[in-house]
Motif scaffolding. Structure first.
Motif, short mmCIF file in Angstrom:
data_model
loop_
_atom_site.label_atom_id
_atom_site.label_comp_id
_atom_site.label_asym_id
_atom_site.label_seq_id
_atom_site.Cartn_x
_atom_site.Cartn_y
_atom_site.Cartn_z
N ASP A 15 52.26 60.04 32.12
CA ASP A 15 53.10 59.41 33.15
C ASP A 15 52.52 58.10 33.67
OD1 ASP A 15 55.11 61.29 33.00
OD2 ASP A 15 54.31 62.52 34.62
N HIS A 16 51.20 58.03 33.81
CA HIS A 16 50.60 56.81 34.37
C HIS A 16 50.61 55.63 33.39
CE1 HIS A 16 47.02 58.60 32.38
NE2 HIS A 16 46.75 57.33 32.12
N ASP A 17 50.94 55.89 32.12
CA ASP A 17 51.00 54.80 31.14
C ASP A 17 52.19 53.87 31.39
OD1 ASP A 17 48.74 55.79 29.81
OD2 ASP A 17 49.95 57.01 28.43
N TYR A 18 53.27 54.43 31.92
CA TYR A 18 54.48 53.63 32.12
C TYR A 18 54.34 52.60 33.24
CZ TYR A 18 56.47 56.82 28.74
OH TYR A 18 56.69 57.54 27.60
N PRO A 19 53.77 52.94 34.39
CA PRO A 19 53.53 51.90 35.40
C PRO A 19 52.54 50.84 34.90
CG PRO A 19 53.45 54.06 36.43
CD PRO A 19 53.53 54.28 34.94
N ALA A 20 51.57 51.25 34.11
CA ALA A 20 50.62 50.28 33.54
C ALA A 20 51.36 49.33 32.60
CB ALA A 20 49.50 51.00 32.79
N LEU A 37 63.06 47.74 30.20
CA LEU A 37 62.19 48.01 29.05
C LEU A 37 61.39 49.30 29.25
CD1 LEU A 37 60.91 44.40 28.28
CD2 LEU A 37 62.35 45.82 26.79
N VAL A 38 60.87 49.50 30.45
CA VAL A 38 60.08 50.72 30.70
C VAL A 38 60.97 51.95 30.61
CG1 VAL A 38 58.69 51.94 32.42
CG2 VAL A 38 58.31 49.50 32.01
N LYS A 39 62.18 51.85 31.11
CA LYS A 39 63.13 52.98 31.00
C LYS A 39 63.41 53.28 29.53
CE LYS A 39 67.61 54.65 32.54
NZ LYS A 39 68.82 54.38 33.31
N GLU A 40 63.60 52.23 28.73
CA GLU A 40 63.83 52.42 27.30
C GLU A 40 62.60 53.04 26.62
OE1 GLU A 40 64.99 48.62 25.70
OE2 GLU A 40 66.89 48.63 26.79
N LEU A 41 61.41 52.61 27.03
CA LEU A 41 60.19 53.20 26.46
C LEU A 41 60.12 54.69 26.77
CD1 LEU A 41 57.54 50.42 27.20
CD2 LEU A 41 58.15 51.33 24.94
N ARG A 42 60.45 55.07 27.99
CA ARG A 42 60.41 56.50 28.36
C ARG A 42 61.29 57.35 27.45
NH1 ARG A 42 57.94 58.14 32.99
NH2 ARG A 42 57.34 56.56 34.49
N ILE A 86 50.33 54.74 22.36
CA ILE A 86 50.49 53.40 22.93
C ILE A 86 51.97 53.06 23.10
CG2 ILE A 86 48.28 52.65 22.00
CD1 ILE A 86 49.83 51.01 19.97
N LEU A 87 52.22 52.08 23.94
CA LEU A 87 53.58 51.63 24.23
C LEU A 87 53.74 50.20 23.76
CD1 LEU A 87 53.87 53.11 27.84
CD2 LEU A 87 54.75 54.09 25.70
N LYS A 121 55.40 54.54 21.05
CA LYS A 121 56.81 54.33 21.33
C LYS A 121 57.03 52.84 21.26
CE LYS A 121 57.93 58.35 24.11
NZ LYS A 121 58.79 58.78 25.24
N ILE A 122 58.18 52.44 20.69
CA ILE A 122 58.46 51.01 20.55
C ILE A 122 59.93 50.75 20.84
CG2 ILE A 122 58.82 51.21 18.06
CD1 ILE A 122 57.57 48.37 17.80
N VAL A 123 60.15 49.69 21.58
CA VAL A 123 61.53 49.25 21.87
C VAL A 123 61.63 47.78 21.58
CG1 VAL A 123 62.04 51.06 23.53
CG2 VAL A 123 61.09 48.88 24.34
#
Length: 123
Positions: A15-20, A37-42, A86-87, A121-123
């Motif tokens: 979970d903490h990877d997304y705010p980073a 973009l972060v929403k799409e990554l999730r 990784i994101l 994950k990649i967008v």
């Protein structure tokens, strides 16, 4: 290249990877685009790429094994601890991939094996 070392990964980014990732992406994009973009990554599916391919696509320099953060990642790998995937974000304008979260993990894994498979994950 040093001897190959098996890397263990958790199944999904933490979970903490997304705010980073949002923090880093906000350096490139306005707030609305960053949030999208972060929403799409999730919601993006997990995929895998070779470490060397991610580095080539990102155009980032490889940090050496003596870098403080890379040392920490290498120690985790040697102890058999799991790393977070990784994101990545595609930037077609710059013809590159942005490592939104996981740059030091990438460098740590690459220092053992440039052909290592990297879950992401990649967008």
């Amino acid at each position: 290249m040093p001897t190959s070392q098996k890397t263990n990964w958790v199944k999904e980014p933490q979970d903490h990877d997304y705010p980073a990732a949002a923090s880093y992406l906000s350096l490139f994009y306005p707030p609305k685009k960053t949030k999208k973009l972060v929403k799409e990554l999730r919601h993006a599916p997990m995929v895998e790429y070779h470490a060397k391919d991610v580095f080539r696509a990102s155009r980032l320099p490889l940090l050496g094994a003596q870098n403080y953060h890379v040392k920490k990642v290498r120690a985790k790998i040697q102890r058999g601890l799991e790393l977070s995937p990784i994101l990545l974000v595609r930037d077609p304008v710059a013809s590159r991939v942005i490592i939104a979260d996981g740059y030091h993990r990438m460098c740590g894994v690459y220092s053992f094996d440039e052909d290592a498979i990297i879950p992401c994950k990649i967008v």
